[in-house]
Design a protein around this motif. Structure first.
Motif, PDB file in Angstrom:
ATOM      1  N   LEU A 169      33.108  27.186  37.768  1.00 30.45           N
ATOM      2  CA  LEU A 169      34.094  28.265  37.897  1.00 30.45           C
ATOM      3  C   LEU A 169      34.361  28.960  36.559  1.00 30.45           C
ATOM      4  O   LEU A 169      34.290  28.337  35.499  1.00 30.45           O
ATOM      5  CB  LEU A 169      35.422  27.703  38.414  1.00 30.45           C
ATOM      6  CG  LEU A 169      35.390  27.035  39.778  1.00 30.45           C
ATOM      7  CD1 LEU A 169      36.770  26.526  40.130  1.00 30.45           C
ATOM      8  CD2 LEU A 169      34.884  27.994  40.840  1.00 30.45           C
ATOM      9  N   ASP A 170      34.682  30.253  36.644  1.00 29.59           N
ATOM     10  CA  ASP A 170      35.174  30.952  35.456  1.00 29.59           C
ATOM     11  C   ASP A 170      36.479  30.295  35.041  1.00 29.59           C
ATOM     12  O   ASP A 170      37.281  29.899  35.911  1.00 29.59           O
ATOM     13  CB  ASP A 170      35.428  32.429  35.780  1.00 29.59           C
ATOM     14  CG  ASP A 170      34.124  33.166  36.032  1.00 29.59           C
ATOM     15  OD1 ASP A 170      33.093  32.701  35.521  1.00 29.59           O
ATOM     16  OD2 ASP A 170      34.142  34.182  36.747  1.00 29.59           O
ATOM     17  N   GLN A 220      38.106  30.803  44.917  1.00 28.69           N
ATOM     18  CA  GLN A 220      38.493  30.897  46.330  1.00 28.69           C
ATOM     19  C   GLN A 220      37.510  30.118  47.196  1.00 28.69           C
ATOM     20  O   GLN A 220      37.915  29.408  48.120  1.00 28.69           O
ATOM     21  CB  GLN A 220      38.535  32.374  46.756  1.00 28.69           C
ATOM     22  CG  GLN A 220      39.696  33.137  46.128  1.00 28.69           C
ATOM     23  CD  GLN A 220      39.610  34.631  46.397  1.00 28.69           C
ATOM     24  OE1 GLN A 220      38.527  35.199  46.477  1.00 28.69           O
ATOM     25  NE2 GLN A 220      40.763  35.277  46.522  1.00 28.69           N
ATOM     26  N   GLN A 221      36.231  30.234  46.874  1.00 29.43           N
ATOM     27  CA  GLN A 221      35.231  29.501  47.657  1.00 29.43           C
ATOM     28  C   GLN A 221      35.480  27.996  47.564  1.00 29.43           C
ATOM     29  O   GLN A 221      35.376  27.276  48.554  1.00 29.43           O
ATOM     30  CB  GLN A 221      33.818  29.811  47.146  1.00 29.43           C
ATOM     31  CG  GLN A 221      33.372  31.218  47.443  1.00 29.43           C
ATOM     32  CD  GLN A 221      31.879  31.408  47.239  1.00 29.43           C
ATOM     33  OE1 GLN A 221      31.069  30.594  47.649  1.00 29.43           O
ATOM     34  NE2 GLN A 221      31.505  32.498  46.592  1.00 29.43           N
ATOM     35  N   LYS A 248      42.133  35.364  54.113  1.00 30.17           N
ATOM     36  CA  LYS A 248      40.671  35.553  54.003  1.00 30.17           C
ATOM     37  C   LYS A 248      39.925  34.892  55.159  1.00 30.17           C
ATOM     38  O   LYS A 248      38.704  34.732  55.098  1.00 30.17           O
ATOM     39  CB  LYS A 248      40.165  34.940  52.684  1.00 30.17           C
ATOM     40  CG  LYS A 248      40.811  35.499  51.440  1.00 30.17           C
ATOM     41  CD  LYS A 248      40.280  36.874  51.128  1.00 30.17           C
ATOM     42  CE  LYS A 248      40.809  37.372  49.793  1.00 30.17           C
ATOM     43  NZ  LYS A 248      40.436  38.777  49.553  1.00 30.17           N
ATOM     44  N   LEU A 265      39.759  30.738  36.794  1.00 26.31           N
ATOM     45  CA  LEU A 265      39.862  30.386  38.209  1.00 26.31           C
ATOM     46  C   LEU A 265      40.051  28.887  38.422  1.00 26.31           C
ATOM     47  O   LEU A 265      40.289  28.428  39.528  1.00 26.31           O
ATOM     48  CB  LEU A 265      38.600  30.841  38.957  1.00 26.31           C
ATOM     49  CG  LEU A 265      38.285  32.336  38.847  1.00 26.31           C
ATOM     50  CD1 LEU A 265      36.963  32.643  39.527  1.00 26.31           C
ATOM     51  CD2 LEU A 265      39.406  33.159  39.474  1.00 26.31           C
ATOM     52  N   LYS A 292      30.644  35.012  50.642  1.00 20.49           N
ATOM     53  CA  LYS A 292      30.098  35.706  49.465  1.00 20.49           C
ATOM     54  C   LYS A 292      31.067  36.763  48.922  1.00 20.49           C
ATOM     55  O   LYS A 292      30.910  37.218  47.790  1.00 20.49           O
ATOM     56  CB  LYS A 292      28.732  36.330  49.781  1.00 20.49           C
ATOM     57  CG  LYS A 292      28.767  37.481  50.748  1.00 20.49           C
ATOM     58  CD  LYS A 292      27.392  38.137  50.857  1.00 20.49           C
ATOM     59  CE  LYS A 292      27.464  39.283  51.882  1.00 20.49           C
ATOM     60  NZ  LYS A 292      26.198  39.671  52.422  1.00 20.49           N
ATOM     61  N   THR A 293      32.050  37.143  49.722  1.00 21.38           N
ATOM     62  CA  THR A 293      33.007  38.147  49.232  1.00 21.38           C
ATOM     63  C   THR A 293      34.138  37.493  48.428  1.00 21.38           C
ATOM     64  O   THR A 293      35.006  38.192  47.914  1.00 21.38           O
ATOM     65  CB  THR A 293      33.633  38.944  50.407  1.00 21.38           C
ATOM     66  OG1 THR A 293      34.407  38.031  51.206  1.00 21.38           O
ATOM     67  CG2 THR A 293      32.564  39.588  51.271  1.00 21.38           C
ATOM     68  N   LEU A 294      34.130  36.176  48.345  1.00 20.77           N
ATOM     69  CA  LEU A 294      35.207  35.473  47.642  1.00 20.77           C
ATOM     70  C   LEU A 294      34.805  35.119  46.219  1.00 20.77           C
ATOM     71  O   LEU A 294      33.624  34.978  45.909  1.00 20.77           O
ATOM     72  CB  LEU A 294      35.562  34.176  48.378  1.00 20.77           C
ATOM     73  CG  LEU A 294      36.023  34.273  49.823  1.00 20.77           C
ATOM     74  CD1 LEU A 294      36.327  32.872  50.362  1.00 20.77           C
ATOM     75  CD2 LEU A 294      37.243  35.155  49.962  1.00 20.77           C
ATOM     76  N   SER A 295      35.798  34.930  45.361  1.00 21.33           N
ATOM     77  CA  SER A 295      35.519  34.432  44.014  1.00 21.33           C
ATOM     78  C   SER A 295      35.155  32.948  44.094  1.00 21.33           C
ATOM     79  O   SER A 295      35.381  32.299  45.122  1.00 21.33           O
ATOM     80  CB  SER A 295      36.750  34.608  43.133  1.00 21.33           C
ATOM     81  OG  SER A 295      37.725  33.639  43.489  1.00 21.33           O
ATOM     82  N   GLY A 296      34.605  32.426  43.009  1.00 21.13           N
ATOM     83  CA  GLY A 296      34.238  31.016  42.993  1.00 21.13           C
ATOM     84  C   GLY A 296      35.420  30.110  43.274  1.00 21.13           C
ATOM     85  O   GLY A 296      35.319  29.154  44.039  1.00 21.13           O
TER      86      GLY A 296
END
Lengths: 245, 215
Positions: free
Chosen positions: A170-171, A144-145, A132, A174, A138-142
């Motif tokens: 985070l969800d 990943q961020q 990545k 994740l 902004k294209t990443l999940s929480g």
């Protein structure tokens, strides 16, 4: 083990509200400390006082035997060595993932761009996100961020990392990946102070757990003792509430 | 309908257009510099800078543009002894005027940036200036582009008022033609349509810019 960061009689007030009262903590090199406690207990404020994103109202912060509060070491020099990971990641939106990681070493350590890039890629690999590197946050999940944010902090080759509720935004599905990265860091000897609601992480990974309530340190000790046999009533009440879920 | 008057009027309008655009573009550029300085001053901790910026904005927003134009063109030379050509005076007026409004745009854009961005920069060991330049300004600038373009369109229309200090922009050219030819209806109608066309083109460009920015 040497004490890396020492908080002496630290206090913080916002107007009339006293949110930290006489906080004393010795953070040893290589130690992993988890700070737990109810919301509003002052644990995030305490963490933010360490690198002075909040200016303490009283007390002293000693970093590497140098007094930060009296200016024996410049705040910025300490910040270069004590990284921070935020609840809301705070990645830079207009920079790619790799640029996020490279920015600080290039600006503060005058690292050569190629070298910074190489290190950046290694770190992204370490958190499982080298694929990545060239996308925008902004294209990443929480999750990943947050792992990018950890890589960004690691790029400064810090001696200690402060985590401010790193998985709270985070969800649930994740959370695991982020904790995994943090477990790895702990295993490899990184000094860490982690404000968290993840009791499992606190119990399994920490060397020491600190329970805060109402701006005080109520209890601290080996996680096994604190979790299985808390001494203070406040701690018992808190743990029985959070561990029930 | 006899449209032969356009043979004289249109070249005059295009001559005026050059002046209008010159004054508006220079005005918005200097205005941006002024507005950026004032906007940052509003956001900084230095009380004196904040105070000066507020005074500047107060004066500009509290007086009509036409009065500002007359003041710069007639009064400043009397006080300083420096004669200003009408175009230079016009650029100064548009700069000062747009700067005050741009200051608010800049302040708003800086306010919009999540405080966590600054904290992230500082916590990585960046200086306050590095944090500002590398982290705060790029997204703030992007978010203020539509408003800046809007201010540019306003400034283009504002240049019409500079006709009172004999800047030969579009409106002055319309007045000149009307005075020479006595064709008042034709002159002002064509002039109004000319403005409408010009502003429409700018609005189309603005929409394109906005689309790019939002993408």
């Amino acid at each position: 083990m040497n004490t890396l960061i020492k908080l002496k009689h630290l206090s913080k007030r916002f107007g009339d509200l006293e949110v930290l009262k006489d906080i004393n903590i010795d953070i040893k090199e290589g130690e992993v400390i988890c700070v737990i406690g109810p919301s509003g207990s002052g644990k995030s404020t305490m963490l933010r006082c360490i690198n002075q994103l909040e200016t303490p109202s009283g007390g002293e912060i000693i970093y590497d035997n140098k007094n930060v509060t009296s200016g024996e070491i410049a705040l910025r020099d300490m910040r270069e060595e004590v990284g921070m990971v935020f609840q809301r990641f705070n990645l830079f939106p207009m920079k790619t993932v790799l640029e996020n990681v490279m920015l600080a070493p290039v600006l503060t350590k005058k690292k050569d761009k190629q070298e910074a890039k190489k290190i950046g890629m290694e770190l992204l690999d370490k958190v499982g996100l080298s694929s990545k590197a060239n996308v925008y946050p902004k294209t990443l999940s929480g999750g990943q961020q947050q792992r990018v944010a950890i890589a960004r902090a690691l790029a400064m080759e810090p001696r200690a990392l402060l985590f401010d509720e790193p998985t709270s935004a985070l969800d649930p599905e994740l959370v695991g990946d982020v904790l995994e990265v943090m477990r790895d860091l702990a295993k490899n000897g990184m000094t860490m102070v982690v404000v968290t609601h993840e009791m499992g992480f606190a119990r399994d990974v920490c060397d020491r757990v600190i329970f805060m309530a109402d701006g005080y340190i109520v209890e601290e000790g080996d996680p096994k003792d604190v979790f299985t046999n808390p001494k203070e009533e406040r701690t018992k009440a808190f743990l029985s509430r959070v561990l029930k879920n | 309908m006899d449209l032969s008057f356009l043979g004289v009027l249109l070249p005059m309008l295009f001559k005026g257009l050059r002046v209008t655009l010159l004054v508006a573009v220079l005005g918005i550029l200097f205005g941006f510099i002024l507005g950026a300085i004032a906007g940052f001053s509003l956001e900084c901790n230095k009380k004196i800078l904040k105070f000066l910026a507020n005074i500047y904005i107060w004066i500009i927003r509290g007086t009509p543009l036409i009065v500002q134009a007359l003041y710069v063109y007639f009064v400043i030379p009397k006080i300083t002894g420096i004669d200003l050509s009408s175009i230079v005076a016009g650029v100064i007026v548009i700069s000062l005027n747009s700067g005050a409004f741009i200051a608010e745009i800049v302040r708003g854009a800086l306010d919009e940036i999540d405080p966590g961005q600054k904290e992230a920069g500082l916590s990585l060991g960046l200086t306050a200036t590095q944090t500002m330049i590398h982290i705060i300004v790029p997204p703030a600038f992007r978010s203020m582009l539509p408003a800046l373009f809007n201010q540019f369109i306003i400034s283009v229309k504002d240049t019409a008022l500079l006709s009172v200090i004999v800047v030969n922009e579009i409106t002055k050219q319309i007045q000149n033609y009307a005075a020479l030819s006595f064709k008042t209806i034709e002159a002002y109608t064509t002039g109004a349509i000319f403005y409408l066309f010009l502003i429409s083109v700018l609005i189309i460009i603005q929409k394109q810019v906005e689309r790019k920015v939002m993408a």
